[in-house]
Design an enzyme around this catalytic site. Sequence first.
Site, PDB file in Angstrom:
ATOM      1  N   HIS A 125      31.046  34.214  11.261  1.00  0.00           N
ATOM      2  CA  HIS A 125      30.946  34.389  12.717  1.00  0.00           C
ATOM      3  C   HIS A 125      31.027  33.061  13.450  1.00  0.00           C
ATOM      4  CE1 HIS A 125      26.748  32.999  12.734  1.00  0.00           C
ATOM      5  NE2 HIS A 125      26.421  33.942  11.861  1.00  0.00           N
ATOM      6  N   CYS A 142      24.669  33.729   6.741  1.00  0.00           N
ATOM      7  CA  CYS A 142      26.067  33.900   7.140  1.00  0.00           C
ATOM      8  C   CYS A 142      26.823  32.577   7.045  1.00  0.00           C
ATOM      9  CB  CYS A 142      26.147  34.424   8.575  1.00  0.00           C
ATOM     10  SG  CYS A 142      25.470  36.077   8.784  1.00  0.00           S
TER      11      CYS A 142
END
Length: 167
Positions: A125, A142
């Site tokens: 992301h 992430c």
Amino acid sequence: MHRRGLMLGAAAAVTLGACSSTPSKFKSYSGPEVTYVVVNKSARRMYLMHHDKVLKDYDIDLGFAPIGHKAFEGDGRTPEGIYRIDRRNPNSQFHLSIGISYPNVNDVALAKALGKTPGGDIFIHGQQNPLKPGPRDWTWGCIAVKNEEIEDIYAMVRDGTPIALNP
């Protein structure tokens, strides 16, 4: 009356044209297919590959505990192993995001052996606030890139693409 309608129509066209001048975060891509993604955690680099050719590479940030394989939810680690890109979120709080198929059967078994849950929602992301850069390795597991970069990645990488997350 006809003249007034023409003037109002022209004004509306100019107004709508001004609205479309804002660049979209959704880009298109027509280059070579990304056949797999490679993440080298220790080097903090991600590579979009077309077979043996690097199409693009990026500096990345990882989970706040970057060393080692993710073992359970909340450990702050980024997984290691072979996964697939399996979903996308156009409304991510981190600009755009594409999902990684963590956890797999082995990840679930490892977490269960530790008496924990494996977690999930591992994504590549963008940034939450690009105007206020934070510390290195700030995610919950992430892989983070700059917002302009996730726009390219989002356009280039298709669901089903394999991703190798290396130590």
